[in-house]
Enzyme design. Structure first.
Site, PDB file in Angstrom:
ATOM      1  N   GLU A 352       0.807  -1.212   0.000  1.00 21.33           N
ATOM      2  CA  GLU A 352       0.000   0.000   0.000  1.00 21.33           C
ATOM      3  C   GLU A 352       0.845   1.270   0.000  1.00 21.33           C
ATOM      4  O   GLU A 352       1.993   1.252   0.447  1.00 21.33           O
ATOM      5  CB  GLU A 352      -0.893  -0.006   1.245  1.00 21.33           C
ATOM      6  CG  GLU A 352      -2.036  -0.972   1.101  1.00 21.33           C
ATOM      7  CD  GLU A 352      -2.452  -1.625   2.394  1.00 21.33           C
ATOM      8  OE1 GLU A 352      -1.735  -1.470   3.410  1.00 21.33           O
ATOM      9  OE2 GLU A 352      -3.487  -2.301   2.390  1.00 21.33           O
ATOM     10  N   ASP A 462       9.099  -2.166 -15.826  1.00 23.17           N
ATOM     11  CA  ASP A 462       7.651  -2.094 -15.686  1.00 23.17           C
ATOM     12  C   ASP A 462       7.161  -0.701 -16.076  1.00 23.17           C
ATOM     13  O   ASP A 462       6.427  -0.050 -15.342  1.00 23.17           O
ATOM     14  CB  ASP A 462       7.243  -2.460 -14.251  1.00 23.17           C
ATOM     15  CG  ASP A 462       5.773  -2.875 -14.155  1.00 23.17           C
ATOM     16  OD1 ASP A 462       5.159  -3.137 -15.216  1.00 23.17           O
ATOM     17  OD2 ASP A 462       5.247  -2.946 -13.037  1.00 23.17           O
TER      18      ASP A 462
END
Ligand SMILES: *[C@@H]1O[C@H](CO)[C@@H](O)[C@H](O)[C@H]1NC(C)=O
Ligand SMILES: *[C@@H]1O[C@H](CO)[C@@H](O)[C@H](O)[C@H]1NC(C)=O
Ligand SMILES: *[C@@H]1O[C@H](CO)[C@@H](O)[C@H](O)[C@H]1NC(C)=O
Ligand SMILES: *[C@@H]1O[C@H](CO)[C@@H](O)[C@H](O)[C@H]1NC(C)=O
Ligand SMILES: *[C@@H]1O[C@H](CO)[C@@H](O)[C@H](O)[C@H]1NC(C)=O
Ligand SMILES: *[C@@H]1O[C@H](CO)[C@@H](O)[C@H](O)[C@H]1NC(C)=O
Length: 621
Positions: A352, A462
């Protein structure tokens, strides 16, 4: 049973068992397969030596190894020191570097060799010994007081050449009747000033290792069978991979021939599959399968925890990292109001991200790995390591990290305006063409920095629009380095499972499991298409064969309809020059998506091209 086998094949995880045993680390240096520091690990043809640190033994000498890149199957050795204050290298006694040509190592053509203190006879050699030769640039760029190299300035003849020719792939000869000293530089860019040349070192490459040798079946893992090697004259057995698998000499295991595609789909959500299979399988078998996964999961969590402890000690003992601060758990808890849910900015597979405010009112984003999620912990730690090594205005800036709490935390600058993906698809704010160009340029510059200015180079792995942050002035900053890798790093986290995100992933990856700088170029090409079309990389609401944006636009280009791909809202009121720049960006994007890596431009070239397009667009009046 066939279904069970299918289930086992579908689940893709970091390989737990290596069919070939990797040697344990030498000090802090990993020893990737096939390199071998002992008789019972690695491949015995690839011997190196561990004695506090790693050494490479040549026929008559020994050189410390400064780095190893399993991806490219190369290692770099340190150069021989100079004999005190003379322009003679110590290894003159062993006629320089002489490799045993029966062994699977050679000297690569990435090495630029400067030969120093050469005899007159060299002037008639094919080497470049002219006054313009790079060796003079080197000596001239070195200070006279710089020990032995300074001494070399008093030796009139020096020469330069590129290694890796037929006569120089196994030796760099230093001798009394030739040249008495040398320095080698890997991937030297001769246009750089000497102060920016790389450290001296010589790169060696090894031949891909064959399957590991075995004597009985239990020497092999469950994906391979011990059998006679057809390439040897009998007597040698090797672990050959079962059908459906192939030998991957870099990861040193039998890799599945098919890969799964989405990293979020890897190793997760087996429950649905298992539920679907329950009807056809006996309960006992299912229980055993579940038991196996629970056991493996526990084992991985324990391994990750041990690793975390080690990493934490490393980071603490190094007194933090250059640009980053070590935060205490207390500071972070206070800043995020004890990770209160109303501070949550986002969540993903890794864990998170929370909004936080430090005591000095600095606003920060705090990323934390999910408790017990080994992959997430890995990624956050990896990101800490990577971000601590970079500093560029188009990369998100790390402020520090915290390794005190059970899960590691990363603290970075808060970038207020969300991600490029949010802008394009969630908020549907129309970004102007000019701002899109500038976002493209900034992102390209950030990535070019990673590839060309970071030492060693870093591959992001990524790149996608949801990893590009925008600040209040729409300046772009590349974020999320969880999957990034230093260009040379150990392979202990190589996964046979595709890394990266569906729709952005270099198609070459499926063939050889290697991500390179050109894989980032491919992913960036997809981001350019998003900027051009305002369409998602993968969108199942498009017709079936157009689901993948890259393929969809490539088809339009083949049909010479590239302008049909451009977001209609951008074309409204655009000048003819602007339309031309849209076309130019489209063609640039498509060149980034070339099937062959060699045909794709480098990130630096892409950045320059976008800069050029911007100057054209600026002159639109
Ligand atoms: C160059 O090599 C010669 C022969 O070995 C040696 O005598 C001389 O000192 C060397 N030159 C320098 C500047 O060290
Ligand atoms: C290198 O070592 C071999 C034996 O291993 C020896 O025969 C040879 O003379 C040595 N060469 C030099 C230049 O020391
Ligand atoms: C070179 O390597 C081969 C293969 O391992 C070995 O048999 C041979 O003895 C080595 N040669 C020398 C001179 O060490
Ligand atoms: C020698 O190298 C210099 C610098 O790279 C180059 O300009 C020159 O043309 C070369 N000379 C020869 C004869 O190859
Ligand atoms: C050597 O370096 C100096 C500056 O450090 C420069 O002015 C000079 O042109 C250089 N000479 C050669 C031959 O490269
Ligand atoms: C060195 O070895 C590599 C790997 O097998 C091979 O591709 C390359 O051609 C070799 N280079 C030379 C000069 O023999």
């Amino acid at each position: 049973m066939a279904n069970l086998l299918l289930l086992l094949l579908l689940i893709c995880t970091t390989p737990a068992v290596l069919s070939a045993r990797r040697c344990s680390d030498c000090g802090s240096s990993p020893v990737p397969y096939p390199l071998s520091t002992g008789p019972d690990c690695g491949d015995q043809s690839y011997k190196i030596r561990c004695s506090n640190r790693l050494f490479f033994d040549t026929l008559n000498n020994s050189y410390p190894i400064s780095s190893i890149s399993p991806d490219t199957q190369t290692l770099t050795i340190e150069p021989s020191p100079f004999l005190s204050n003379t322009c003679i290298t110590q290894d003159i006694s062993t006629v320089g570097v002489q490799l045993n040509s029966s062994l699977p190592f050679n000297i690569t053509s990435s090495n630029t060799i400067v030969f120093l203190n050469c005899s007159q006879s060299l002037l008639s050699s094919p080497l470049n010994c002219t006054a313009e030769s790079l060796c003079h640039t080197y000596l001239n760029g070195t200070s006279e007081n710089d020990g032995a190299i300074g001494a070399c300035r008093n030796a009139p003849i020096c020469c330069t050449f590129r290694a890796g020719g037929s006569s120089t792939s196994y030796m760099i000869r230093v001798r009394e009747s030739g040249c008495r000293a040398y320095r080698s530089f890997v991937n030297l860019n001769p246009s750089l000033p000497v102060s920016r040349w790389p450290e001296a070192g010589m790169e060696l490459q090894w031949v891909s290792p064959p399957e590991p040798v075995c004597t009985i079946q239990s020497d092999c893992d469950s994906d391979s069978t011990c059998g006679p090697d057809p390439n040897s004259n009998g007597g040698v057995n090797r672990c050959f991979c079962h059908s459906g698998f192939h030998w991957d000499p870099i990861a040193a295991l039998c890799a599945r021939d098919v890969t799964c595609q989405d990293r979020d789909g890897c190793g997760r959500d087996h429950t649905a599959l298992i539920a679907g299979l329950t009807s056809g399988l006996s309960v006992a078998v299912v229980a055993a399968v579940i038991g196996f996964f629970v056991y493996r999961r526990q084992k991985r969590i324990k391994e990750a925890r041990d690793r975390l402890t080690r990493e934490r000690e490393d980071i603490l003992s190094s007194g933090g990292v250059k640009s980053a601060k070590l935060f205490t758990g207390k500071e972070i808890k206070k800043a995020t109001n004890n990770f209160s849910t109303d501070r949550l900015l986002g969540a993903g597979g890794y864990g998170e991200v929370y909004y936080g405010k430090l005591d000095d009112d600095t606003v920060v984003a705090v990323k934390c790995a999910k408790l017990g999620n080994a992959k997430g912990i890995e990624q956050v730690l990896n990101e800490v390591r990577i971000l601590c090594q970079v500093n560029h205005k188009n990369l998100v800036r790390i402020l520090g990290c915290c390794v005190e709490l059970e899960q590691p935390l990363l603290v970075y600058e808060y970038v207020p305006n969300g991600t490029l993906s949010d802008h394009l698809y969630l908020q549907r704010k129309l970004l102007t063409w000019d701002s899109r160009l500038s976002i493209a340029h900034a992102t390209a510059e950030g990535l070019a920095y990673l590839h060309f200015s970071a030492v060693p180079p870093i591959y992001h792995r990524d790149v996608k629009s949801s990893n590009i942050l925008l600040d209040d002035k729409l300046n772009a900053k590349v974020a999320d380095f969880g999957l990034s890798r230093l260009a040379h790093t150990d392979l202990s986290h190589v996964s046979t499972c595709a890394q990266g995100t569906l729709g952005y992933l270099d198609p070459e990856y499926y063939r050889n499991y290697q991500l390179t700088d050109k894989s980032d170029v491919y992913s960036f090409g997809v981001v350019l298409l998003e900027l051009l079309t305002s369409q998602k990389a993968i969108d199942f609401s498009r017709p079936q064969d157009d689901v993948n944006l890259a393929i969809y636009v490539q088809r339009l280009v083949e049909e010479e309809r590239i302008m049909d791909a451009v977001d209609p809202a951008l074309k409204v009121g655009a000048s003819s020059v602007e339309l031309e720049t849209m076309k130019a960006l489209g063609f640039l994007a498509v060149s980034c998506l070339e099937e062959k890596r060699q045909s794709r431009p480098s990130m630096k070239e892409v950045a320059e091209e976008i800069e050029y397009i911007i100057t054209i667009a600026a002159a639109k009046q």
